[in-house]
Design a protein around this motif. Sequence first.
Motif, short mmCIF file in Angstrom:
data_model
loop_
_atom_site.label_atom_id
_atom_site.label_comp_id
_atom_site.label_asym_id
_atom_site.label_seq_id
_atom_site.Cartn_x
_atom_site.Cartn_y
_atom_site.Cartn_z
N LYS A 1 0.80 -1.28 0.20
CA LYS A 1 -0.08 0.04 -0.05
C LYS A 1 0.90 1.24 -0.06
O LYS A 1 0.41 2.37 -0.50
N HIS A 2 2.00 1.20 0.63
CA HIS A 2 2.83 2.27 0.75
C HIS A 2 3.68 2.56 -0.58
O HIS A 2 4.24 3.82 -0.52
N LEU A 3 3.73 1.46 -1.47
CA LEU A 3 4.17 2.16 -2.71
C LEU A 3 3.58 3.09 -3.45
O LEU A 3 3.96 3.89 -4.33
N ARG A 4 2.06 3.23 -3.35
CA ARG A 4 1.12 3.95 -4.00
C ARG A 4 1.28 4.01 -5.28
O ARG A 4 1.46 5.11 -5.93
N ILE A 5 1.05 3.11 -5.95
CA ILE A 5 1.31 2.65 -7.53
C ILE A 5 0.48 3.75 -8.29
O ILE A 5 0.89 4.60 -9.30
N SER B 1 10.25 5.23 -4.86
CA SER B 1 10.41 6.31 -4.19
C SER B 1 9.46 6.54 -3.19
O SER B 1 9.56 7.04 -2.10
N ASN B 2 8.20 6.53 -3.66
CA ASN B 2 6.97 6.46 -2.62
C ASN B 2 7.06 5.60 -1.43
O ASN B 2 7.16 6.01 -0.19
N GLY B 3 7.63 4.33 -1.42
CA GLY B 3 7.94 3.41 -0.49
C GLY B 3 9.03 3.76 0.28
O GLY B 3 8.84 3.57 1.73
N TYR B 4 9.92 4.13 -0.16
CA TYR B 4 11.25 4.51 0.70
C TYR B 4 10.93 5.79 1.51
O TYR B 4 11.56 5.63 2.50
N LEU C 1 8.94 -2.90 3.99
CA LEU C 1 9.02 -1.90 3.11
C LEU C 1 9.98 -1.22 2.64
O LEU C 1 10.28 -1.08 1.55
N TYR C 2 11.26 -1.36 3.46
CA TYR C 2 12.23 -0.65 2.88
C TYR C 2 12.99 -1.50 1.90
O TYR C 2 13.48 -0.97 0.68
N TYR C 3 12.86 -2.97 2.04
CA TYR C 3 13.51 -3.70 1.23
C TYR C 3 12.62 -3.92 -0.32
O TYR C 3 13.24 -4.02 -1.13
N LEU C 4 11.36 -3.62 0.11
CA LEU C 4 10.30 -3.76 -1.16
C LEU C 4 10.87 -2.66 -1.99
O LEU C 4 10.53 -2.65 -3.30
N SER C 5 11.02 -1.41 -1.50
CA SER C 5 11.24 -0.15 -2.14
C SER C 5 12.53 -0.39 -2.99
O SER C 5 12.59 -0.13 -4.07
N LEU C 6 13.46 -1.19 -2.31
CA LEU C 6 14.61 -1.38 -2.91
C LEU C 6 14.52 -2.50 -4.22
O LEU C 6 15.28 -2.35 -5.19
N VAL C 7 13.61 -3.32 -4.04
CA VAL C 7 13.20 -4.23 -5.11
C VAL C 7 12.78 -3.60 -6.29
O VAL C 7 13.12 -3.89 -7.31
N PHE C 8 11.95 -2.54 -6.02
CA PHE C 8 11.20 -1.94 -7.05
C PHE C 8 12.23 -0.70 -7.78
O PHE C 8 11.99 -0.63 -8.85
N PHE C 9 13.27 -0.55 -6.91
CA PHE C 9 14.27 0.60 -7.47
C PHE C 9 15.30 -0.60 -8.48
O PHE C 9 15.67 -0.15 -9.62
N LEU C 10 15.62 -1.72 -7.94
CA LEU C 10 16.19 -2.36 -8.89
C LEU C 10 15.42 -3.08 -10.00
O LEU C 10 15.94 -3.14 -11.33
#
Length: 298
Positions: free
Chosen positions: A8-12, A52-55, A79-88
């Motif tokens: 949810k925090h990714l706010r796609i 960026s949103n999640g981070y 959430l921290y690791y999920l945001s990095l996964v999406f960055f990668l």
Amino acid sequence: MFKSSSWKHLRITFSYYLMPVFWFALALAPNIDAERIVWVWVVLHLFLYPSSNGYNSYFDKDEGSIGGLKHPPRVTGGLYYLSLVFFLLALGTALMVNFAFCTMAGVYGLVSMAYSHPSIRLKKYPYLSWLTAGAFQGYFTFAMTYAGLSDFGWEVFLRPGVYIPGLLTTSLLLGSYPLTQVYQHEEDSRRGDITLSLRLGIKGTFAFSAAWFLFSGLAFVWYFMGKNQDWAFWTFLAAMLPVVFYFFIWFLLVRKNSGKYINYTMTMWMNRISATALNLFFVYYFFKNTQVLQLMNY
């Protein structure tokens, strides 16, 4: 593996509010390729922006409403690791476009991390964060999108056909950015983030944004008139009417009772109306300026 709260925090869906920059760049890109359009859109709106949103959410740990989430769930370490996964994922997908586009996406991601990471936290500096957000979500993203769509490199940043419209997008964001902070004064103050809106105050934020919106409108008029596109000039003004009307009514309500009308709901409606108006205009501008519809009829 990752909790639903982290997703949810990714706010796609919040990427919708940043999409006008993509459409504007697409309308001006000299090389239109369907595959590149899809990949660039995916990199930005499905991976890079959500990352960026999640981070930012992870380090902000907001308890009140944030853009796209009226009641944000409690932040967890995942959430921290999920945001990095999406960055990668953003970098890997961007590499399929070209290497320069990948490095641009990397720079954007690192700057967005610096915005909220406690060791730097640009967010706590009112004018620096304002300029950074405006420059990177506007001019930088416009040039990055243009480069990805047309298979260009970093040299695009110095092209007049890129930096002029890129600066126009920045001017719009410099006006809207403080408004997105206007309902978060209490939480930002408690956290020690002296945002530009907090520094200006509620009425000062509205006056500041109004001045920038006026400047941006005149700048876009100058741009379209300089290209002898009277049709774009009038269509742009028509598209902006709902935005101006809502802003004016909202400001009148705030002057009467700021405590009642400075909230998440009113702010998000401002975002929805302006994003929808700009998305519709730039989609129309893309079809009209590139004459794609006429080419498809042949």
